[in-house]
Structure formats: structure tokens, C-alpha cells
Design a protein around this motif. Sequence first.
Motif, PDB file in Angstrom:
ATOM      1  N   LEU A  91       0.837  -1.200   0.000  1.00 31.05           N
ATOM      2  CA  LEU A  91       0.000   0.000   0.000  1.00 31.05           C
ATOM      3  C   LEU A  91       0.872   1.250   0.000  1.00 31.05           C
ATOM      4  O   LEU A  91       0.606   2.210  -0.747  1.00 31.05           O
ATOM      5  N   MET A  92       1.917   1.264   0.817  1.00 31.19           N
ATOM      6  CA  MET A  92       2.803   2.420   0.865  1.00 31.19           C
ATOM      7  C   MET A  92       3.524   2.626  -0.461  1.00 31.19           C
ATOM      8  O   MET A  92       3.658   3.755  -0.943  1.00 31.19           O
ATOM      9  N   ARG A  93       3.989   1.553  -1.074  1.00 34.32           N
ATOM     10  CA  ARG A  93       4.645   1.674  -2.385  1.00 34.32           C
ATOM     11  C   ARG A  93       3.693   2.283  -3.406  1.00 34.32           C
ATOM     12  O   ARG A  93       4.062   3.173  -4.181  1.00 34.32           O
ATOM     13  N   ARG A  94       2.450   1.778  -3.402  1.00 34.18           N
ATOM     14  CA  ARG A  94       1.469   2.262  -4.373  1.00 34.18           C
ATOM     15  C   ARG A  94       1.148   3.733  -4.149  1.00 34.18           C
ATOM     16  O   ARG A  94       1.077   4.519  -5.100  1.00 34.18           O
ATOM     17  N   CYS A  95       0.972   4.116  -2.895  1.00 33.65           N
ATOM     18  CA  CYS A  95       0.654   5.517  -2.588  1.00 33.65           C
ATOM     19  C   CYS A  95       1.812   6.444  -2.960  1.00 33.65           C
ATOM     20  O   CYS A  95       1.596   7.567  -3.439  1.00 33.65           O
ATOM     21  N   ALA A  96       3.035   5.981  -2.746  1.00 40.28           N
ATOM     22  CA  ALA A  96       4.199   6.788  -3.116  1.00 40.28           C
ATOM     23  C   ALA A  96       4.223   7.013  -4.623  1.00 40.28           C
ATOM     24  O   ALA A  96       4.512   8.122  -5.100  1.00 40.28           O
TER      25      ALA A  96
END
Length: 402
Positions: A91-96
Amino acid sequence: MNDDVERLAAPRRPELLAPAGGPEPFAAALAAGADAIYCGMGSFNARRKAENFTDGTFSDACRAAHLAGARVYVTVNVVIKDTEMADALELMRRCARLGADAFIIQDWGLFFEARRLMPELELHVSTQANVHDLRGARWCREAGADRVTLSRELSVPEIARIAQAGIDLEVFAHGSICFSYSGLCLLSSFACSGRSANRGMCAQPCRLPYELLDDDGSPIPLAGRDRALCPRDNCTADMLPALLEAGAGALKLEGRMKAPDYVHSVTRAYREALDDALSGRRAGDDELADRARRLKRCFNRDFTSAYQHGTSGDEMMSYERSNNRGQVVGEVLGSRPARRDTRGLHPDDRRVRAAVVRIGLDEPVGDGDLLELRHAGEPDRFLTVIAPADASAGSVIECRAA
């Protein structure tokens, strides 16, 4: 010089951080002048009941914010289970990739995995991590955190001591207060079928009425204290210079479950107050009164700044009621029968509702404003009337209670 040292060496201008539970509140925060906006994606955030964002709406929001010179933070501020770690990191990778500027994290396992696997990300320690002293802030700095969101219970002198840690500090400026210490409440989990506040499902049992029982199980009367665990809402709009002098690098406004009009009004009021504090300007009395009026007319359980002043007694509690108090605008001067057909109404309704009420105003009201008529001794019982026209402070209006 590495990126971490550069961030410490060049602190940002004090930041106004506004909440957004979805695209509409996000647009409201941006329009009101927020420097940064925090919001949730997916289920790993402390406001899972908010609308939150999809990939498409989040990407659009980031683009709009960056064009306006604002930043976007994603809350990943819940305790993460081992089986969820891979999904939370993804999720963090995608949001970044979609445009997030930083992430607000509670879980230390997630924090260290994100720092190890994605060292380029800006990571903020959430208030749910309960960092409340100088030692804790220093530990966060050494662990690689870019910012610490301090516990809500700290006084201004305590914030000033923690600022010696040399890390960007975010402080809670406005909004709902948890009864428990930041991040340590288990009441919702125990009392409300496992709805854990640390998993984004707080049912707010602190806002409910309770009975105090003696050893025999008989109720002990607590006049005016039915909601023994319900704090007022925090408000520091009149003390921003003290918070900035103490070392606050960001002022956080609570409210990811709030409507767009609330977000806009609160953010705008604090934008004005922060601009005044940064420029050294003192607003005029009329401006200050207007600012206070706008804050009071947003959702509030009455206001307090007890924690910032180092106290935590009755002055910070909303024992009588847990819903919106609004602003006291005047006093009921009297009433008369409305001379209307009351057939079909219950006798009590005929007596108390079919009437015209005279109200003396201490504050201005607008055409269509909803006014609650409350007795000081019975805060949970009230009538509502509609203001028939714009009226200024000092005037008398008549409203139909029906």
C-alpha cells in the motif's frame, strides 16, 4: 550530505496540517489554505469508517495539492499484524507512486520495514505511538523518523523540552480529544465487540452515558456528570505563538470523520491565526471574534486547552453532553401561543411546540440558522427553531416552535 541530514538542517516553515476523510473534505482543506493534508487509503488507518480514497481519487488529490504547493500524507496509523505486513508495505509503495509525500505510522515493525525497504520515503511517527518525552523523540530521530507527532496530553513547556531532540515536531492543535492517553485506549476493543481503536474501528464508548454503582450495585447520583469519560474538544487558535515558540513544526487539525464544511471552516480559521502568528500581526477584536464564532459554529463539544496549560481536571470535560454544542447566541425572553390548529398533536406538544418564541441575541444569526432552545438544568432536552431572517447581535427575533 545524506537526505536525512539535509532534512534536519533545513526545517520547513511551520505547517498547517488539515484532515480529509475523502475527496470533498480534501478539496475543502486545500481551498482553505492547508499546507499539508492527511488522508487514508485502504484499511490500514485509524479512520476505517471514513470514505477515504481510491487510487484514482488519491492520484487526482495529490496532483491538485502539488499544483497548489501543498503536501499529502497517508495515514498507516494502526497496529499491523504479521500476516498484513506485506500488504501494508505494498500500500505504501502504491501511494508513493501515486504522489504521497509522507506516511504517518504507528506500528514499529512497519516503520522499520518501510525504512529498510524504501529508504527514500518520508516517515512520520504517529501520535498513536505515544511519544511524550525527550528520550522518546531522540530515539525516533536516531531510528530514522523525519517527524514525530507528539502525544496530545503534553503542555507547552513539555513540548519545548522535547524540541531539544532536534527532530521536526507535530502537535495536536484542534479537534476531538481521546479520554485515554494517545494510542493506549483499549476500552472500545473490550466493550464494543472487539472494535479496537488501534485497528481503526473505535466506537467511541467514552462519549456514552454511564452509571456509577456502589458496593451493593445501587446507582450513585452524579448530577450533571452522566458522561463521565467525555472530554471537550481541543482548541489552541489563540495560543499558536506559544506553540511555535515551543518548537512546533506542524499544527495538526483533527477531523477525518468530519464534513467538508467543518474542514473548511476550521482550516480557514487556523490559516488566519497561523499567518498572524508568523508575521507578528495582532488581529483586531472584530477579526478575533469572527474567528472564534466560526470555530464555535462548527461541530464542538465545547472547547478546552487544558493539556497545553498542564491541567486535566473538570475544566476539560463535557460531562453533560457528547454531541455538538454549537455556540450560545442568546437567551429566550418569553413565548406566546402560536394560534395555529393543534388538533392531532399530543397535549405536551400543544403546550411546548405550538408557540412563538422571543429570543434576545448576543451574537448575529443568519436566515435559516437552526437554533436549539435549551434549559440550563436539562442539557439533553431541547426544542429547535429556525431563524426567520438575518439578525444582528443586540436584536430580538421571534421564531415559531412547531
